[in-house]
Design a protein around this motif. Structure first.
Motif, short mmCIF file in Angstrom:
data_model
loop_
_atom_site.label_atom_id
_atom_site.label_comp_id
_atom_site.label_asym_id
_atom_site.label_seq_id
_atom_site.Cartn_x
_atom_site.Cartn_y
_atom_site.Cartn_z
N GLU A 1 -1.69 -3.10 4.99
CA GLU A 1 -1.88 -4.33 4.71
C GLU A 1 -1.87 -4.85 3.37
O GLU A 1 -1.52 -6.01 2.96
N LYS A 2 -2.08 -3.80 2.40
CA LYS A 2 -2.02 -4.21 0.92
C LYS A 2 -0.90 -3.53 0.23
O LYS A 2 -0.61 -3.93 -1.06
N GLY A 3 0.10 -2.79 0.94
CA GLY A 3 1.39 -2.46 0.46
C GLY A 3 1.29 -0.85 0.43
O GLY A 3 0.82 -0.40 1.44
N LEU A 4 2.08 -0.20 -0.43
CA LEU A 4 2.04 1.46 -0.40
C LEU A 4 0.63 1.98 -0.38
O LEU A 4 -0.12 1.57 -1.30
N ASP A 5 0.51 2.83 0.65
CA ASP A 5 -0.67 3.52 0.52
C ASP A 5 -0.60 4.71 -0.52
O ASP A 5 -0.02 6.04 -0.23
N VAL A 6 -0.89 4.60 -1.84
CA VAL A 6 -0.65 5.43 -2.80
C VAL A 6 -1.64 6.68 -2.45
O VAL A 6 -1.19 7.83 -2.94
#
Ligand SMILES: Cc1ncc(COP(=O)(O)O)c(C=O)c1O
Length: 508
Positions: A249-254
């Motif tokens: 939900e925040k973007g790319l899972d770094v």
């Protein structure tokens, strides 16, 4: 008449071949090459002798030889025709193979990888006039600044001098590159010299340019999952080894970034495509640290960052790039129009010589006129005004969409509504899966999109696809948006599937 078309024949009076042989050879070659097709009428001998300034007997003898050898046949008083007896297949085998045929011109012996190529879908082929189409990422055609554009175009044309006839700097028109650098500083926090900016044919060519510099067969390429198919298909076409990293939900899972070296990571941090989330600062910093540690580059696609409706825009990832590890790719497709095909890449200084060479090899630069007009539009304040106006319009449209979704469905959750031109919508639990909704809506003349390649999405291995839809709102009127969502709700109310309860329209 077809046979009266002037054929591209010429005779050389200094040749060792006599004139009739020259005419014979040229017509024969045209038949063998398929330029003259079986049954096609040849020009009359009278026309040919006028055209070539030779005697009638020369042409008559050439025709007679063509007939003797079976290339042509004569029908009394109708003329001379390419023989229908020539077996087309035999001729076909003689031809080069580069003309248009129904067969693919690549075979599995010749570059078998070409047969696997895929391209992303940016045009909605299903579009019908009567349809309310929530197609993603399309600017409102009514908002194009046509009058100003026309005035600036005329002005540039009248003073063009040699600008249209000479080759120009392949990296782009310097006034435009300077205008973009001036725009990026306050708007995206990017400090770049005009010389670092390369004008491209949209984002897509910008990505191609970057690929030329960074990718070869087997290079590791990190992409978001779900993500933009236009990027992942492109990387595949260079033979890259794709790593699909989950988007939460925040973007790319770094945290999932692989342990590789000399890789490329493609991201859409401002408004993730397709989910719409904005990558938070801590993840941005981690991504940049990963790039430094692994000697990799990050490609930031900032396709629709001009539209931010809540809070201030987060500066671009490139603005944090102290180590010069980010290629920033921008486009005017979303804020002005995709038909312009103008985008750009901000290139790290060390890569500039390579970028300049590759751009020259690719196409020697973009058309001058559009670049010059866009530079004037930006330098005279028109662009900033245009952005302010459409931001307001799109905000109204977005609000209309949120209202309509809320009124008709209540519990769905909009994601990525803070900015951009589309939002993702988590389908309420009582409704069917996304592909069912897409086809039901279509029956009611409404286009909505699931996370599939049909809408330029590479779904990857996520579980998102079934429970999310995308709604583009920028090209529709508020009325169309409201009606479209009402129709969508109606289409689902008639759905007889056992896995859903009927939807009660809320009173709004
Ligand atoms: C994420 C993303 N990047 C790039 C593009 C294409 O941009 P351009 O028209 O500049 O090639 C699109 C088009 O929809 C997009 O969604």
């Amino acid at each position: 008449m077809e046979g009266d078309v002037q054929l591209p024949l010429a005779v050389n009076r200094h040749s060792t071949l006599n004139l009739q042989t020259q005419v014979f050879e040229q017509i024969r070659s045209m038949i063998l090459a398929g330029q003259l097709r079986s049954g096609q009428r040849l020009p009359s001998s009278r026309h040919l002798c006028q055209q070539l300034q030779v005697s009638r007997i020369t042409i008559t003898l050439a025709f007679a030889r063509l007939a003797d050898e079976g290339y042509v046949e004569t029908a009394k008083s109708l003329g001379t025709f390419v023989s229908r007896e020539i077996p087309e297949q035999a001729l076909h085998a003689l031809r080069t193979g580069f003309e248009h045929t129904e067969q693919p011109i690549v075979s599995d012996q010749f570059r078998p990888d070409l047969l696997k190529l895929r391209s992303h879908n940016l045009v909605n082929a299903r579009l019908k006039r009567s349809m309310i189409d929530f197609w993603v990422g399309r600017p409102d055609a009514r908002s194009f600044p046509l009058r100003t554009w026309t005035r600036l175009t005329t002005k540039r044309l009248l003073s063009a001098g040699s600008a249209l006839t000479e080759y120009r700097d392949p990296t782009g028109f310097i006034e435009l590159r300077q205008a973009i650098a001036d725009h990026l500083r306050p708007a995206r926090g990017i400090i770049a010299e005009a010389e670092q900016i390369i004008i491209t044919g949209g984002c897509q060519e910008g990505l191609n340019l970057v690929c030329r510099m960074l990718l070869s067969a087997g290079t590791d390429a990190i992409v978001e999952s779900p993500g933009y198919a236009g990027a992942s298909y492109l990387f595949e076409s260079f033979g890259a080894h794709l790593h699909q990293i989950r988007v939460d939900e925040k973007g790319l899972d770094v945290a999932q970034l692989p342990d590789v070296t000399n890789a490329l990571a493609y991201v859409t941090p401002s408004h993730q495509y397709p989910m719409g989330c904005t990558l938070p600062l801590d993840r941005r910093l981690e991504l940049l640290a990963w790039a430094v540690k692994t000697n990799s580059y990050v490609v930031e696609d900032d396709y629709d960052s001009d539209f931010r409706y809540v809070g201030s825009p987060l500066a671009a990832l490139k603005a944090l790039d102290r180590a010069n590890r980010v290629f920033y790719v921008g486009t005017f497709s979303k804020c002005l129009g995709a038909g312009l095909r103008i985008g750009y890449v901000v290139v790290p200084p060390a890569m500039l010589p390579a970028a300049r060479h590759y751009k020259a090899l690719m196409n020697n630069g973009q058309p001058w006129l559009e670049q010059a007009v866009l530079a004037d539009f930006m330098n005279t304040g028109g662009y900033a005004r245009h952005l302010r106006t459409i931001r307001q319009h799109y905000l109204g449209k977005r609000d209309a969409l949120l209202r309509a979704l809320n009124c008709n469905f209540g519990q769905g959750r909009a994601i990525g509504a803070e900015g951009g031109m589309h939002l993702a919508w988590r389908i309420p639990a009582h409704l069917p899966v996304a592909p069912v909704i897409v086809s039901k809506a279509l029956e009611y003349g409404v286009g909505v999109y699931d996370l599939s390649p049909k809408a330029a999405v590479s779904p990857g291995r996520t579980t998102y696809a079934e429970r999310h839809l995308m709604f583009g709102y920028s090209s529709l009127t508020e009325k169309q948006i409201t009606t479209g969502v009402e129709r969508l709700a109606a289409s689902l109310r008639t759905q007889g599937a056992s896995d859903m309860r009927p939807i009660k329209a809320l009173s709004c």
